[in-house]
Design an enzyme around this catalytic site. Structure first.
Site, PDB file in Angstrom:
ATOM      1  CE  LYS A 199      -3.516   2.402   2.786  1.00  9.43           C
ATOM      2  NZ  LYS A 199      -4.351   2.722   1.871  1.00  9.43           N
TER       3      LYS A 199
ATOM      4  CB  THR B  75      -3.355   7.027   2.360  1.00 13.81           C
ATOM      5  OG1 THR B  75      -4.541   7.118   3.100  1.00 13.81           O
ATOM      6  CG2 THR B  75      -2.746   8.389   2.647  1.00 13.81           C
TER       7      THR B  75
ATOM      8  CD  GLU C 224      -5.479   3.267  -1.162  1.00 14.39           C
ATOM      9  OE1 GLU C 224      -5.274   2.382  -0.005  1.00 14.39           O
ATOM     10  OE2 GLU C 224      -6.104   4.531  -0.887  1.00 14.39           O
TER      11      GLU C 224
END
EC number: 3.5.1.135
Length: 103
Positions: free
Chosen positions: A21, A24, A74
């Site tokens: 990841k 954000t 993500e």
């Protein structure tokens, strides 16, 4: 003890630490971060610190312009990403992408 600068749901901790990841997506309340910022990261559930990240870039996005690249960054499918964003930020359409790497 130092406060955390940003929090993530605990379910994302392992993906962040493993480098799966790398972005954000946040609302306007967290649009002030900029490239080069070093941020202490905590878990949303208990505010427990788990790493420090460096912001490597920022951009804006809408729910309609989210794409497969965002989903990959993500570590989820595009449909899942849109669903998660809509759940976290109901009735919002403008978002801020924060690219980061673990330090």
């Amino acid at each position: 003890m130092q406060p955390n600068d940003i929090t993530f749901f605990q379910r994302f901790q392992n993906d962040i630490l493993a480098g799966r990841k790398t972005i954000t997506i946040r609302d306007a309340s967290e649009s002030h971060f900029k490239a080069g910022d070093a941020l202490r990261v905590g878990r949303f559930e208990d505010d427990g610190y788990f790493c420090t990240i460096e912001v490597t870039g920022t951009s804006t996005v809408t729910l309609d312009t989210l794409n497969e690249k965002h989903a990959q960054q993500e570590n989820m499918s595009l449909d899942e990403l849109k669903r998660v964003i809509a759940e976290i930020y109901p009735n919002q359409t403008q978002f801020y992408v924060i690219d980061f790497k673990c330090l």
